[in-house]
Design a protein around this motif. Structure first.
Motif, short mmCIF file in Angstrom:
data_model
loop_
_atom_site.label_atom_id
_atom_site.label_comp_id
_atom_site.label_asym_id
_atom_site.label_seq_id
_atom_site.Cartn_x
_atom_site.Cartn_y
_atom_site.Cartn_z
N ASP A 260 5.84 8.47 -6.16
CA ASP A 260 5.21 7.61 -5.16
C ASP A 260 6.13 6.45 -4.81
OD1 ASP A 260 2.87 9.09 -5.05
OD2 ASP A 260 1.97 8.00 -6.74
N HIS A 261 6.11 6.09 -3.52
CA HIS A 261 6.91 4.97 -3.02
C HIS A 261 6.01 4.05 -2.21
CE1 HIS A 261 10.82 6.86 -4.05
NE2 HIS A 261 10.16 7.98 -3.81
N LEU A 262 6.23 2.77 -2.37
CA LEU A 262 5.44 1.79 -1.61
C LEU A 262 6.38 0.91 -0.79
CD1 LEU A 262 2.41 -0.26 -2.83
CD2 LEU A 262 4.27 -1.42 -1.63
N GLU A 263 6.08 0.84 0.50
CA GLU A 263 6.83 -0.02 1.41
C GLU A 263 5.93 -1.14 1.90
OE1 GLU A 263 8.59 2.27 4.52
OE2 GLU A 263 9.72 3.58 3.12
N LEU A 264 6.42 -2.35 1.82
CA LEU A 264 5.66 -3.53 2.22
C LEU A 264 6.33 -4.18 3.42
CD1 LEU A 264 3.46 -5.70 1.75
CD2 LEU A 264 5.01 -6.77 0.09
N THR A 265 5.56 -4.33 4.50
CA THR A 265 6.07 -4.97 5.71
C THR A 265 5.27 -6.25 5.94
OG1 THR A 265 6.55 -2.79 6.66
CG2 THR A 265 6.57 -4.67 8.17
N ILE A 266 5.97 -7.37 6.09
CA ILE A 266 5.32 -8.65 6.29
C ILE A 266 5.96 -9.38 7.45
CG2 ILE A 266 4.51 -8.96 3.92
CD1 ILE A 266 6.98 -10.47 3.25
N GLU A 267 5.19 -10.27 8.07
CA GLU A 267 5.67 -11.03 9.24
C GLU A 267 6.11 -12.42 8.84
OE1 GLU A 267 3.31 -11.68 12.70
OE2 GLU A 267 3.07 -9.53 13.08
N ARG A 268 7.17 -12.88 9.45
CA ARG A 268 7.57 -14.27 9.25
C ARG A 268 6.85 -15.16 10.26
NH1 ARG A 268 10.87 -15.94 13.26
NH2 ARG A 268 12.04 -14.40 14.46
N GLU A 269 6.72 -16.41 9.90
CA GLU A 269 6.15 -17.39 10.82
C GLU A 269 7.12 -17.64 11.98
OE1 GLU A 269 3.42 -18.84 11.20
OE2 GLU A 269 2.32 -18.88 9.31
N PRO A 270 6.60 -17.95 13.17
CA PRO A 270 7.48 -18.16 14.33
C PRO A 270 8.49 -19.28 14.13
CG PRO A 270 5.20 -17.88 15.03
CD PRO A 270 5.18 -17.98 13.53
#
Length: 428
Positions: A367-377
């Motif tokens: 199993d592999h987990l990818e985490l995508t998050i947004e930066r603040e402007p």
């Protein structure tokens, strides 16, 4: 309405009422629901065996699978002529769960939602903009009638139409907004794009529910909108929104309206009851539902219970904010964690916006987990350094490191205007 006697009654009085209502609920279900009669008969239980809430553990659990196996109306305790309304779950993972209400059920529903609003600090005569979806989903209509029961003014805009939502908040000077936590943040973003400072608007309270909301997410909502964020809880199988609610005085757990819903917390693996203060799965038994009495429904929601009197004076049990579900547990290469735990860690960083997605894959049986998050402007620092600091923090707090951690530009992660936000995408 804001402080009915039962909300501040001695625990002994609450218990006596629960005992009486539980006996009637069991009798109603046994006599009128074939499924429950068969379950009790199989367990050798007669309705007379259930005299107090101390006996509730003799009753069988009810699960979402039971609702689906008895689809559409196998759990109804009344004839169709006595049903005044039907709602349903989304049915995204199979047959929807169909729920029914008698006239009295609808009155109870309006009453408990009005209690929730009053506990939130909403006053009669104030204007509440209802951003929950109308239709088969219980959110919109559940809040709608509770708002009217309280004596407040409802704006029934429902979900979506985000620019119009902002305009109505401004033009009608709405005092209160009801919606999911993720949508309130999306609304704040939209207002900014429209050139409107949402903190200048009259809205002072956001009542959010239908999604888990961590403390960092709540802080983000309160700061972005300059409001008090109040958590409301409910589920269609029990009644809809209105099972429990935070009080604005303390915001230290959600008051469960125990005269209508009896709570337990169990070990989600063994089903054994857990002591006060220990986290487990919330189980609810209806005490006044006529059309759809429910025994020990396993909600899947993880929380704790406390019976200490609240600072506001209410004596009913309080549950902690639900931040995850028993079936949301992620197990990746032997490491267990919940999406809400990942969210709490990530949002410790001011440079990160409250938007993320988790993608799960399987490659060569791993199993592999990818985490995508947004930066603040407004973040203008070193993205690689930020990524390393977040990975280190996740490892230190959760003993967990995603296989891939990507920090993306603002507005890269899809927003949800209608319905519940989706955070986890399982491709396995």
């Amino acid at each position: 309405m804001s402080d009915t006697p039962i909300e501040t009654a001695p625990r002994t009085e609450i218990r006596e009422l629960q005992n009486e209502r539980l006996r009637e609920t069991v009798r109603n279900a046994y006599e009128n629901v074939d499924y429950y009669r068969a379950e009790l008969d199989a367990a050798g239980i007669e309705p007379e065996d259930i005299q107090t809430v101390d006996d509730v553990q003799k009753l069988p659990f009810t699960t979402k699978e039971d609702f689906r196996s008895e689809y559409p109306d196998g759990l109804f305790a009344v004839d169709g002529a006595d049903v005044r309304r039907i709602h349903a779950s989304s049915g995204t993972t199979g047959k929807p769960k169909i729920v029914a209400y008698t006239e009295n059920d609808l009155d109870v529903w309006s009453e408990v939602v009005a209690r929730c609003l009053a506990a939130s600090g909403v006053e009669p005569g104030e204007t509440v903009q209802n951003g929950y979806g109308y239709g088969l989903f219980t959110g919109g209509l559940g809040l709608h009638y509770g708002i009217e029961e309280l004596g407040a003014t409802v704006i029934p805009i429902g979900g979506g139409q985000t620019q119009r939502q902002v305009e109505l908040l401004q033009d009608l000077e709405s005092d209160v907004l009801t919606c999911t936590p993720s949508y309130s943040l999306y609304l704040a973003e939209t207002a900014e794009e429209m050139g409107i400072d949402i903190t200048d608007l009259p809205v002072s309270t956001v009542i959010f529910g239908a999604e888990p909301c961590t403390d960092p997410m709540r802080e983000e909502i309160e700061e972005r909108l300059d409001v008090t964020g109040i958590d409301i809880y409910g589920l269609s199988e029990i009644i809809g929104p209105g099972v429990s609610n935070e009080c604005h005085e303390a915001q230290e757990g959600l008051h469960i309206w125990e005269d209508h819903f009896y709570p337990e917390v169990i070990d989600p693996h063994t089903g054994e009851p857990l002591p006060e203060g220990e986290e487990g799965e919330l189980v609810l038994t209806t005490l006044t539902k006529e059309a759809l009495p429910v025994f020990r429904y396993r909600t899947g929601d993880l929380t704790t219970l406390t019976y200490e009197e609240c600072k506001c004076g209410r004596t009913m049990a309080r549950m902690d904010n639900v931040t995850g579900r028993a079936d949301d547990l992620l197990i990746v290469r032997g490491v267990n964690c919940y999406p809400s735990e990942i969210e709490s860690v990530v949002l410790e960083f001011d440079a990160i916006a409250p938007y993320y997605r988790i993608d799960l894959y399987r490659d060569d049986n791993l199993d592999h987990l990818e985490l995508t998050i947004e930066r603040e402007p407004n973040f203008d620092g070193d993205t690689a350094d930020l990524r390393d600091r977040i990975r280190t923090r996740l490892s230190n707090v959760l003993s967990f490191t995603p296989d891939k951690l990507e920090i993306v530009d603002p507005d890269s992660i899809e927003r949800t205007e209608v319905g519940k936000v989706k955070r986890v995408y399982d491709h396995r």
